[in-house]
Motif scaffolding. Structure first.
Motif, PDB file in Angstrom:
ATOM      1  N   THR A 104       8.721  -6.403   0.385  1.00  0.00           N
ATOM      2  CA  THR A 104       7.694  -7.002   1.133  1.00  0.00           C
ATOM      3  C   THR A 104       8.023  -7.598   2.342  1.00  0.00           C
ATOM      4  O   THR A 104       9.140  -8.158   2.728  1.00  0.00           O
TER       5      THR A 104
ATOM      6  N   ARG B  40       3.737 -10.353   5.430  1.00  0.00           N
ATOM      7  CA  ARG B  40       2.964 -10.436   4.314  1.00  0.00           C
ATOM      8  C   ARG B  40       2.862 -11.527   3.397  1.00  0.00           C
ATOM      9  O   ARG B  40       2.240 -12.448   2.767  1.00  0.00           O
ATOM     10  N   TRP B  41       4.216 -11.882   3.278  1.00  0.00           N
ATOM     11  CA  TRP B  41       4.805 -13.138   2.211  1.00  0.00           C
ATOM     12  C   TRP B  41       4.172 -14.571   2.784  1.00  0.00           C
ATOM     13  O   TRP B  41       3.746 -15.427   2.273  1.00  0.00           O
TER      14      TRP B  41
ATOM     15  N   TYR C 241       0.414 -14.704   2.189  1.00  0.00           N
ATOM     16  CA  TYR C 241       0.198 -14.784   0.905  1.00  0.00           C
ATOM     17  C   TYR C 241       0.610 -16.336   0.685  1.00  0.00           C
ATOM     18  O   TYR C 241      -0.155 -16.913  -0.121  1.00  0.00           O
TER      19      TYR C 241
ATOM     20  N   ALA D 286      -2.338 -18.676   1.941  1.00  0.00           N
ATOM     21  CA  ALA D 286      -3.511 -18.540   1.233  1.00  0.00           C
ATOM     22  C   ALA D 286      -3.210 -19.280  -0.244  1.00  0.00           C
ATOM     23  O   ALA D 286      -4.066 -19.926  -0.672  1.00  0.00           O
ATOM     24  N   LYS D 287      -2.138 -19.236  -0.924  1.00  0.00           N
ATOM     25  CA  LYS D 287      -1.758 -19.897  -1.969  1.00  0.00           C
ATOM     26  C   LYS D 287      -2.044 -21.500  -2.003  1.00  0.00           C
ATOM     27  O   LYS D 287      -2.471 -22.083  -2.510  1.00  0.00           O
TER      28      LYS D 287
ATOM     29  N   ASP E 106       3.084 -11.953  -8.416  1.00  0.00           N
ATOM     30  CA  ASP E 106       3.201 -10.538  -7.403  1.00  0.00           C
ATOM     31  C   ASP E 106       1.894 -10.738  -6.947  1.00  0.00           C
ATOM     32  O   ASP E 106       0.854 -10.928  -7.543  1.00  0.00           O
ATOM     33  N   PRO E 107       1.818 -10.424  -5.585  1.00  0.00           N
ATOM     34  CA  PRO E 107       0.337 -10.680  -4.675  1.00  0.00           C
ATOM     35  C   PRO E 107      -0.619  -9.677  -5.311  1.00  0.00           C
ATOM     36  O   PRO E 107      -1.741  -9.885  -5.029  1.00  0.00           O
ATOM     37  N   ASP E 108       0.156  -8.573  -5.945  1.00  0.00           N
ATOM     38  CA  ASP E 108      -1.000  -7.507  -6.355  1.00  0.00           C
ATOM     39  C   ASP E 108      -1.405  -7.542  -7.869  1.00  0.00           C
ATOM     40  O   ASP E 108      -1.910  -6.825  -8.449  1.00  0.00           O
TER      41      ASP E 108
ATOM     42  N   THR F  75      -3.047  -9.996 -10.873  1.00  0.00           N
ATOM     43  CA  THR F  75      -4.006 -11.215 -10.965  1.00  0.00           C
ATOM     44  C   THR F  75      -3.978 -11.985 -12.280  1.00  0.00           C
ATOM     45  O   THR F  75      -4.608 -12.925 -12.590  1.00  0.00           O
TER      46      THR F  75
END
Length: 344
Positions: free
Chosen positions: A113, A117-118, A121, A124-125, A222-224, A226
């Motif tokens: 990754t 992107r980390w 992510y 956003a978290k 995992d960001p992908d 849900t």
């Protein structure tokens, strides 16, 4: 048990080396050296730091072997104070590295990754958890860069729960104990205790069961993906399994060895039960995970908790909130942004 400096002989072909963790209140990781008919096998390796490496190398020499003789490395979980030096050990010795598939997936994700992107992510978290803008601002302004520990060694063997590991002349069985991380394993040495202590063999407990510390329960997502995990529920189930095992002695990755694993398990179960009860009382009014973390009891007041530790605290708060939701005692308020929880 006999000790010489940072090396301790636990009897029965098991020693430990105190490998320092730089700038960390834990101080050291206990790296265990298990004698086998094909050479020494390590349980964990310590933090990837020059002083830590020197200590590990000197410790192996003091054990009457050397880093080049290491036959294999068993990693209890992917955290850098356990897995950090695994790659260097493999380079020096050709040893195999074994890890549970769930933590191997995290290692693979960390390696692939992009740092940018980390950052996005994580931002956003934390925003969804209700972190204030002054906490988010440094993340928004941060330049993506490679961070030490985000390119850990990929294991080449999988630890399969319930199976004996490939240790010639020893009986070491893997027990999957998710919670602290999704792929955390304890390792049960199914051999008589060298001092004939009552119980069932010895247990290398990693960070799952520690004598005086309550392990962190966080989120590794995992960001992908849900899927909504329940790491605290996993941890409590794993604790009860270890309590039923009733090993004669526990060899943890930090602090010191101890007996009465069932008693320590009861203490931890009670701790989390009390914490959940306290959180439920807080949720008489709607709160975000950040607001819950601010109100929870930590080892110091919230105002004194450093920036990075606040991220860890919020992750632990959310793990407890998810357990309450799973138990049907709390719920997420529909459409809330940031995400808000309330008692049912």
């Amino acid at each position: 048990m006999t000790s010489t400096g940072q090396v301790h002989d636990h009897g029965g072909g098991v020693r430990s080396i105190e490998v320092p963790i730089p700038d960390n209140p834990l101080g050291t990781t206990l790296v265990y050296v298990v004698d086998t008919d094909r050479g020494p096998v390590l349980v964990d390796t310590g933090w990837d730091d020059p002083a830590s490496w020197d200590t590990l190398v000197a410790g192996l020499d003091a054990c009457g072997t050397g880093v080049g003789e290491v036959h294999g490395v068993i990693i209890t979980h992917h955290h850098p104070d356990h897995h950090g030096l695994s790659g260097r050990v493999r380079e020096a010795s050709g040893a195999w590295l074994a890890m549970h598939a769930a933590d191997t997936a995290i290692v693979r994700r960390a390696r692939s990754t992009e740092p940018g992107r980390w950052l996005a992510y994580m931002t956003a978290k934390l925003a969804a958890a209700g972190a204030p803008e002054e906490h988010l601002a440094p993340l928004r302004a941060a330049r993506p860069r490679s961070v030490p520990g985000l390119a850990p060694a990929l294991p080449d063997r999988e630890i399969v729960p319930g199976e004996l590991l490939d240790l010639a002349g020893r009986r070491l069985r893997a027990i999957w104990t998710p919670g602290h991380t999704p792929g955390h394993v304890c390792l049960h040495l199914e051999e008589d205790h060298p001092a004939q202590l009552p119980g069932h063999g010895r247990l290398f407990s990693g960070d799952h069961l520690l004598p005086e510390i309550t392990p962190h329960i966080g989120l590794y997502e995992d960001p992908d993906d849900t899927t909504i995990a329940d790491p605290l529920g996993d941890y409590l189930d794993s604790l009860e399994r270890i309590g039923r095992l009733a090993p004669a002695e526990v060899l943890p990755a930090h602090q010191h060895t101890f007996t009465d694993a069932p008693g320590r398990v009861r203490e931890l179960l009670t701790h989390h039960e009390d914490r959940l009860t306290g959180l439920l009382a807080l949720l008489s009014e709607p709160l975000t995970a950040w607001q819950v973390a601010e109100r929870m009891e930590w080892n110091r007041p919230w105002a004194q908790i450093p920036y990075q530790s606040r991220n860890i605290a919020v992750s632990e708060a959310e793990a407890h909130l998810r357990r309450l939701v799973k138990l049907g005692q709390a719920e997420v308020m529909t459409g809330s942004e940031p995400v808000t929880y309330v008692a049912v």
